[in-house]
Design a protein around this motif. Structure first.
Motif, PDB file in Angstrom:
ATOM      1  N   VAL A  33       0.847  -1.201   0.000  1.00  0.00           N
ATOM      2  CA  VAL A  33       0.000   0.000   0.000  1.00  0.00           C
ATOM      3  C   VAL A  33       0.879   1.248   0.000  1.00  0.00           C
ATOM      4  O   VAL A  33       0.623   2.202  -0.741  1.00  0.00           O
ATOM      5  CB  VAL A  33      -0.974   0.001   1.200  1.00  0.00           C
ATOM      6  CG1 VAL A  33      -1.669   1.350   1.338  1.00  0.00           C
ATOM      7  CG2 VAL A  33      -2.000  -1.120   1.058  1.00  0.00           C
ATOM      8  N   GLU A  34       1.923   1.238   0.797  1.00  0.00           N
ATOM      9  CA  GLU A  34       2.839   2.380   0.842  1.00  0.00           C
ATOM     10  C   GLU A  34       3.458   2.637  -0.530  1.00  0.00           C
ATOM     11  O   GLU A  34       3.526   3.778  -0.994  1.00  0.00           O
ATOM     12  CB  GLU A  34       3.945   2.128   1.861  1.00  0.00           C
ATOM     13  CG  GLU A  34       4.954   3.247   1.929  1.00  0.00           C
ATOM     14  CD  GLU A  34       6.104   2.963   2.869  1.00  0.00           C
ATOM     15  OE1 GLU A  34       7.088   3.717   2.803  1.00  0.00           O
ATOM     16  OE2 GLU A  34       6.038   2.006   3.661  1.00  0.00           O
ATOM     17  N   LEU A  35       3.882   1.578  -1.206  1.00  0.00           N
ATOM     18  CA  LEU A  35       4.496   1.741  -2.524  1.00  0.00           C
ATOM     19  C   LEU A  35       3.479   2.223  -3.561  1.00  0.00           C
ATOM     20  O   LEU A  35       3.821   2.979  -4.467  1.00  0.00           O
ATOM     21  CB  LEU A  35       5.181   0.445  -2.949  1.00  0.00           C
ATOM     22  CG  LEU A  35       6.432   0.099  -2.120  1.00  0.00           C
ATOM     23  CD1 LEU A  35       6.924  -1.304  -2.446  1.00  0.00           C
ATOM     24  CD2 LEU A  35       7.525   1.127  -2.330  1.00  0.00           C
ATOM     25  N   ILE A  36       2.239   1.796  -3.433  1.00  0.00           N
ATOM     26  CA  ILE A  36       1.187   2.299  -4.323  1.00  0.00           C
ATOM     27  C   ILE A  36       1.033   3.810  -4.122  1.00  0.00           C
ATOM     28  O   ILE A  36       0.941   4.567  -5.078  1.00  0.00           O
ATOM     29  CB  ILE A  36      -0.148   1.565  -4.090  1.00  0.00           C
ATOM     30  CG1 ILE A  36      -0.056   0.139  -4.643  1.00  0.00           C
ATOM     31  CG2 ILE A  36      -1.314   2.316  -4.730  1.00  0.00           C
ATOM     32  CD1 ILE A  36      -1.216  -0.744  -4.267  1.00  0.00           C
ATOM     33  N   LEU A  37       1.020   4.240  -2.858  1.00  0.00           N
ATOM     34  CA  LEU A  37       0.905   5.671  -2.575  1.00  0.00           C
ATOM     35  C   LEU A  37       2.121   6.447  -3.080  1.00  0.00           C
ATOM     36  O   LEU A  37       2.037   7.643  -3.315  1.00  0.00           O
ATOM     37  CB  LEU A  37       0.720   5.912  -1.077  1.00  0.00           C
ATOM     38  CG  LEU A  37      -0.648   5.553  -0.518  1.00  0.00           C
ATOM     39  CD1 LEU A  37      -0.656   5.690   0.991  1.00  0.00           C
ATOM     40  CD2 LEU A  37      -1.729   6.413  -1.136  1.00  0.00           C
ATOM     41  N   ARG A  38       3.220   5.752  -3.246  1.00  0.00           N
ATOM     42  CA  ARG A  38       4.437   6.372  -3.777  1.00  0.00           C
ATOM     43  C   ARG A  38       4.503   6.230  -5.302  1.00  0.00           C
ATOM     44  O   ARG A  38       5.526   6.446  -5.916  1.00  0.00           O
ATOM     45  CB  ARG A  38       5.676   5.769  -3.130  1.00  0.00           C
ATOM     46  CG  ARG A  38       5.811   6.093  -1.651  1.00  0.00           C
ATOM     47  CD  ARG A  38       7.035   5.418  -1.062  1.00  0.00           C
ATOM     48  NE  ARG A  38       7.082   5.537   0.365  1.00  0.00           N
ATOM     49  CZ  ARG A  38       7.703   6.514   1.028  1.00  0.00           C
ATOM     50  NH1 ARG A  38       8.307   7.479   0.367  1.00  0.00           N
ATOM     51  NH2 ARG A  38       7.706   6.540   2.348  1.00  0.00           N
ATOM     52  N   ASN A  39       3.377   5.817  -5.898  1.00  0.00           N
ATOM     53  CA  ASN A  39       3.206   5.754  -7.354  1.00  0.00           C
ATOM     54  C   ASN A  39       4.034   4.662  -8.036  1.00  0.00           C
ATOM     55  O   ASN A  39       4.502   4.832  -9.158  1.00  0.00           O
ATOM     56  CB  ASN A  39       3.497   7.123  -7.989  1.00  0.00           C
ATOM     57  CG  ASN A  39       2.863   7.255  -9.349  1.00  0.00           C
ATOM     58  OD1 ASN A  39       1.804   6.671  -9.602  1.00  0.00           O
ATOM     59  ND2 ASN A  39       3.490   7.987 -10.235  1.00  0.00           N
ATOM     60  N   GLY A  68     -12.585  -3.505   0.552  1.00  0.00           N
ATOM     61  CA  GLY A  68     -13.815  -3.285  -0.196  1.00  0.00           C
ATOM     62  C   GLY A  68     -13.681  -2.306  -1.340  1.00  0.00           C
ATOM     63  O   GLY A  68     -14.578  -1.513  -1.589  1.00  0.00           O
ATOM     64  N   VAL A  69     -12.533  -2.363  -2.022  1.00  0.00           N
ATOM     65  CA  VAL A  69     -12.295  -1.485  -3.166  1.00  0.00           C
ATOM     66  C   VAL A  69     -12.040  -2.340  -4.402  1.00  0.00           C
ATOM     67  O   VAL A  69     -11.702  -3.517  -4.292  1.00  0.00           O
ATOM     68  CB  VAL A  69     -11.115  -0.514  -2.921  1.00  0.00           C
ATOM     69  CG1 VAL A  69     -11.421   0.405  -1.746  1.00  0.00           C
ATOM     70  CG2 VAL A  69      -9.810  -1.244  -2.700  1.00  0.00           C
ATOM     71  N   GLY A  70     -12.183  -1.731  -5.578  1.00  0.00           N
ATOM     72  CA  GLY A  70     -12.036  -2.484  -6.812  1.00  0.00           C
ATOM     73  C   GLY A  70     -10.709  -2.301  -7.527  1.00  0.00           C
ATOM     74  O   GLY A  70     -10.338  -3.115  -8.355  1.00  0.00           O
ATOM     75  N   ASP A  71     -10.002  -1.211  -7.203  1.00  0.00           N
ATOM     76  CA  ASP A  71      -8.747  -0.951  -7.902  1.00  0.00           C
ATOM     77  C   ASP A  71      -7.895   0.028  -7.101  1.00  0.00           C
ATOM     78  O   ASP A  71      -8.280   0.466  -6.017  1.00  0.00           O
ATOM     79  CB  ASP A  71      -9.010  -0.427  -9.316  1.00  0.00           C
ATOM     80  CG  ASP A  71      -9.846   0.850  -9.358  1.00  0.00           C
ATOM     81  OD1 ASP A  71      -9.852   1.613  -8.369  1.00  0.00           O
ATOM     82  OD2 ASP A  71     -10.490   1.085 -10.395  1.00  0.00           O
ATOM     83  N   ARG A  72      -6.737   0.384  -7.668  1.00  0.00           N
ATOM     84  CA  ARG A  72      -5.802   1.280  -6.992  1.00  0.00           C
ATOM     85  C   ARG A  72      -6.400   2.650  -6.711  1.00  0.00           C
ATOM     86  O   ARG A  72      -6.179   3.220  -5.646  1.00  0.00           O
ATOM     87  CB  ARG A  72      -4.551   1.488  -7.853  1.00  0.00           C
ATOM     88  CG  ARG A  72      -3.666   0.306  -7.928  1.00  0.00           C
ATOM     89  CD  ARG A  72      -2.591   0.579  -8.999  1.00  0.00           C
ATOM     90  NE  ARG A  72      -1.843  -0.625  -9.249  1.00  0.00           N
ATOM     91  CZ  ARG A  72      -0.619  -0.850  -8.796  1.00  0.00           C
ATOM     92  NH1 ARG A  72       0.006   0.077  -8.109  1.00  0.00           N
ATOM     93  NH2 ARG A  72      -0.021  -1.978  -9.030  1.00  0.00           N
ATOM     94  N   LEU A  73      -7.135   3.181  -7.666  1.00  0.00           N
ATOM     95  CA  LEU A  73      -7.729   4.503  -7.469  1.00  0.00           C
ATOM     96  C   LEU A  73      -8.675   4.493  -6.277  1.00  0.00           C
ATOM     97  O   LEU A  73      -8.605   5.365  -5.406  1.00  0.00           O
ATOM     98  CB  LEU A  73      -8.459   4.972  -8.730  1.00  0.00           C
ATOM     99  CG  LEU A  73      -9.170   6.316  -8.613  1.00  0.00           C
ATOM    100  CD1 LEU A  73      -8.191   7.424  -8.235  1.00  0.00           C
ATOM    101  CD2 LEU A  73      -9.892   6.641  -9.904  1.00  0.00           C
TER     102      LEU A  73
END
Length: 91
Positions: A33-39, A68-73
């Motif tokens: 999750v941290e790396l996703i937030l770091r793009n 409960g989410v469907g994707d990165r956004l």
């Protein structure tokens, strides 16, 4: 992590910590999750964590299901919404 030029986390450290405590994700999922937030993309996450891309995608699927989410956004939007709710409750 040995990578250089890592973007800053878009949340203050204390908010990030509160958010992760609230979500209670396992350490590897928190790191993803941290790396996703770091793009970072799947390939970059895999390289950073010493995983294969399909393994990263399995982790992502589990994170998405748990939150409960469907994707990165949706994940990023949920995290920011939660961090703002935390701000609200502290006042």
């Amino acid at each position: 992590m040995a990578e250089q030029n890592i973007p800053d986390l878009p949340l203050p450290a204390e908010k990030w910590q509160q958010l992760m405590e609230t979500l209670q994700l396992p350490p590897q999922q928190i790191r993803i999750v941290e790396l996703i937030l770091r793009n970072h993309c799947d390939k970059q996450i895999a390289a950073a964590l010493g995983l294969k891309v399909p393994t990263v995608r399995t982790y992502l699927h589990r994170i998405f299901e748990r939150l409960g989410v469907g994707d990165r956004l949706e994940l990023v939007l949920r995290l920011f919404a939660m961090s703002h709710r935390t701000d609200h409750h502290e006042r």
